[in-house]
Scaffold this active site. Structure first.
Site, PDB file in Angstrom:
ATOM      1  N   HIS A   6       0.836  -1.232  -0.062  1.00 53.75           N
ATOM      2  CA  HIS A   6       0.151  -0.166  -0.083  1.00 53.75           C
ATOM      3  C   HIS A   6       0.996   1.056   0.058  1.00 53.75           C
ATOM      4  O   HIS A   6       1.122   1.834   1.076  1.00 53.75           O
ATOM      5  CB  HIS A   6      -0.773  -0.108   1.365  1.00 53.75           C
ATOM      6  N   ARG A  71      -1.819   8.638  -6.004  1.00 58.77           N
ATOM      7  CA  ARG A  71      -2.443   9.256  -4.625  1.00 58.77           C
ATOM      8  C   ARG A  71      -3.782   9.049  -4.598  1.00 58.77           C
ATOM      9  O   ARG A  71      -4.437   9.291  -5.268  1.00 58.77           O
ATOM     10  CB  ARG A  71      -2.179  10.693  -4.522  1.00 58.77           C
ATOM     11  N   ALA A  72      -4.031   8.670  -3.369  1.00 59.23           N
ATOM     12  CA  ALA A  72      -5.430   7.955  -3.329  1.00 59.23           C
ATOM     13  C   ALA A  72      -6.425   9.418  -3.139  1.00 59.23           C
ATOM     14  O   ALA A  72      -7.527   9.408  -3.579  1.00 59.23           O
ATOM     15  CB  ALA A  72      -5.818   7.299  -1.925  1.00 59.23           C
ATOM     16  N   SER A  73      -5.932  10.382  -2.443  1.00 55.34           N
ATOM     17  CA  SER A  73      -6.713  11.498  -2.087  1.00 55.34           C
ATOM     18  C   SER A  73      -7.017  12.169  -3.516  1.00 55.34           C
ATOM     19  O   SER A  73      -7.957  12.994  -3.318  1.00 55.34           O
ATOM     20  CB  SER A  73      -6.228  12.304  -0.967  1.00 55.34           C
ATOM     21  N   TYR A 194     -11.272   7.775   5.465  1.00 54.14           N
ATOM     22  CA  TYR A 194     -10.832   6.567   5.170  1.00 54.14           C
ATOM     23  C   TYR A 194     -11.024   5.331   5.931  1.00 54.14           C
ATOM     24  O   TYR A 194     -11.648   4.283   5.634  1.00 54.14           O
ATOM     25  CB  TYR A 194      -9.173   6.638   5.137  1.00 54.14           C
ATOM     26  N   GLU A 284       1.767   2.557   3.773  1.00 57.90           N
ATOM     27  CA  GLU A 284       0.924   3.810   3.246  1.00 57.90           C
ATOM     28  C   GLU A 284       2.093   5.002   3.319  1.00 57.90           C
ATOM     29  O   GLU A 284       1.403   6.153   3.207  1.00 57.90           O
ATOM     30  CB  GLU A 284      -0.291   4.002   3.843  1.00 57.90           C
TER      31      GLU A 284
END
Lengths: 347, 347
Positions: A6, A71-73, A194, A284
């Site tokens: 991750h 980037r997840a965000s 999250y 992460e």
């Protein structure tokens, strides 16, 4: 080999942010979208953005390989329509692919999807296929809430998602269930949103038959499974009250939690209650928490230390650090070999 | 004395459900609301509903007193307008008051509030005042999401809530932050929604100055603080990254977690990371999880066993079981004495 399942590319070249800002403004103002050809991100820039951050931390912490995604965000599935999401997603996935090409021994790609509020997940199939077949990616990040914080999409167990699951199984890739940036002022992106999405997802799965319909579907719940391990008795009890099996059986070969839990007692709890076969090592980094824990002098997100410090046997730690990853990402081993021996190439 | 700070009246007389169903149908169909005078709930019915459930379990488990409020999932603040919420709330609070009158040594009341989507919390002040001053209640349940699952109300740190906080402090009562039944199909009421609201609330508070504005404001986060203790490192790290103090300092004399965590490793984690002064004993029985843990033979929600089984000293356990409750509910001691010596009477 220690595999961190991750990691997001959170140190992107500046011009990527410029492009996204222009794109977002254009959506808002209904003006023409910025040209993708105008994006300026050199290999040198990408190289130094990785060398000073993720690669440096891999070396310092003693991890070898990061399963790496945009980037997840930044996915921002609530911004614009499908065409906007599609273009932004292609740009982000191509960029991660360049990272994997530049550092073929250290990064294996996972893709973001061009999800859009209200749009059927079938629209994401084409990009998944491109990323797996053409870019050598081994999984995807699936957003259970494209609204960005209002949880108004159908549950992951709804047939709404089924065509996408079928394609995942055909391609033999898992999905990490991961929301994006939160535009709801009541929830904090990395603090509550999250984790809430993780907890929501697990609870949806507990009461459903989705894994009867898709016995090969593999879903990774990040951030240590949200609140679930801490409330293991609550979720076990709710499952049993509803005539479902034990959670360990429900998780089976389908649901996996990562180790993004940033203190020793949390990892101790996770490894105590969740079957070791259902845990994947992850940090992460560079992500939600960048600071150093003043109590230990180490980075909060240096999760390898906590797994090392847990009471697990060496064999169990090996499963978490490496073994389980090959099971969850069936394409991983071949892709590692391909990138190691030949540099990165198109699959 | 062992005080359970989190119990809801979940075994209500049947006619209460009939009334609410009629009320909900009338809202939907825009027909006249059912007359409150038509409600038929005898003292005998209330007595037996308690004797066979909460009172029996108090005796079996060795707890003495429950801080008791209407069924949380029944508050239904997303149903109807303020007038509907007001009438339903009065009915529910009056019913809890009758339980406290019938069993004055075993139950102390906490009220629900007539919250309504989009309605200012100032509208709930009158009912809070009635319940505290006339019914001898010692706290309230404050719903951070009257939408029933979409988290679209202003954060608890928004000035939107300030007039209500002022009244709480004037009356010297705390609030338990507790959502109601979930009408969002993506979230499961007791499985994910309750916990998500808890986590959301704590995160809002961590980054805010609400306790600078209200140093005497006391908020109880139920269900063991949601996901926060499990992710203590994550929340500590986010707080420190944002130049906030340590979580223990932020919680101070303002934020309290209960012990509604239904397994031993969860309670062990809670009591290890959260300061003992910020933990209140609670079981939420008869509530979210009614079954027996096949691994232990005991009820999942028999949380006294887990606190007993934790590594805490006897003095620390006493704080959790009793001492902290007097600090968090300043009116509790006097109300216990009033009800014990004189039976229950109007405050």
């Amino acid at each position: 080999m220690i595999i961190d399942c991750h990691g997001h590319y959170t140190t992107e070249p500046k011009d990527l942010h410029r492009f996204r800002k222009d794109q977002t403004e254009a959506v808002k103002n209904k003006t023409p979208l910025p040209p993708r050809a105008g994006l300026k991100m050199s290999d040198d820039e990408i190289r130094s953005s990785i060398e000073g951050a993720q690669l440096k931390l891999q070396r310092e912490r003693g991890t070898d390989l990061t399963i790496f995604s945009p980037r997840a965000s930044g996915m921002g599935h609530h911004i614009g329509d499908f065409a906007v999401s599609q273009e932004w997603t292609e740009v982000c996935n191509d960029l991660v692919h360049r990272v994997c090409n530049l550092f073929p021994k250290n990064f294996i790609g996972v893709c973001q999807l061009p999800q859009t509020q209200g749009e059927s997940p079938t629209s994401s199939i084409k990009e998944l296929e491109r990323c797996v077949k053409e870019l050598g990616m081994v999984g995807c990040n699936l957003n259970p809430d494209p609204s960005g914080g209002y949880f108004n999409a159908p549950p992951l167990t709804d047939k709404w998602w089924y065509p996408f699951y079928e394609k995942m199984i055909e391609l033999d890739v898992p999905a990490m269930i991961h929301v994006s940036g939160c535009c709801n002022p009541a929830q904090h992106t990395t603090g509550s949103y999250y984790l809430n999405a993780d907890t929501m997802a697990v609870m949806q799965l507990i009461l459903s038959d989705v894994f009867k319909d898709f016995p090969k579907l593999k879903l990774i719940i990040p951030h240590g499974g949200g609140a679930v391990p801490y409330h293991w008795g609550r979720f076990r009890g709710i499952a049993l009250d509803n005539k479902r099996p034990e959670l360990a059986e429900i998780m089976g070969n389908n649901i996996f939690f990562d180790t993004c839990v940033y203190h020793q007692p949390g990892i101790d709890l996770l490894t105590k209650v969740v079957p070791v076969d259902n845990i994947l090592f992850a940090s992460e980094m560079v992500g939600a928490v960048k600071g150093i824990d003043p109590n230990t002098g180490n980075n909060f997100d240096d999760t390898k230390r906590y797994v090392d410090g847990s009471a697990l046997s060496a064999a169990d730690k090996q499963k978490i650090f490496e073994g389980n990853a090959y099971k969850v990402y069936p394409r991983l081993k071949a892709q590692i070999e391909k990138q190691a021996h030949h540099g990165h190439s198109h699959a």
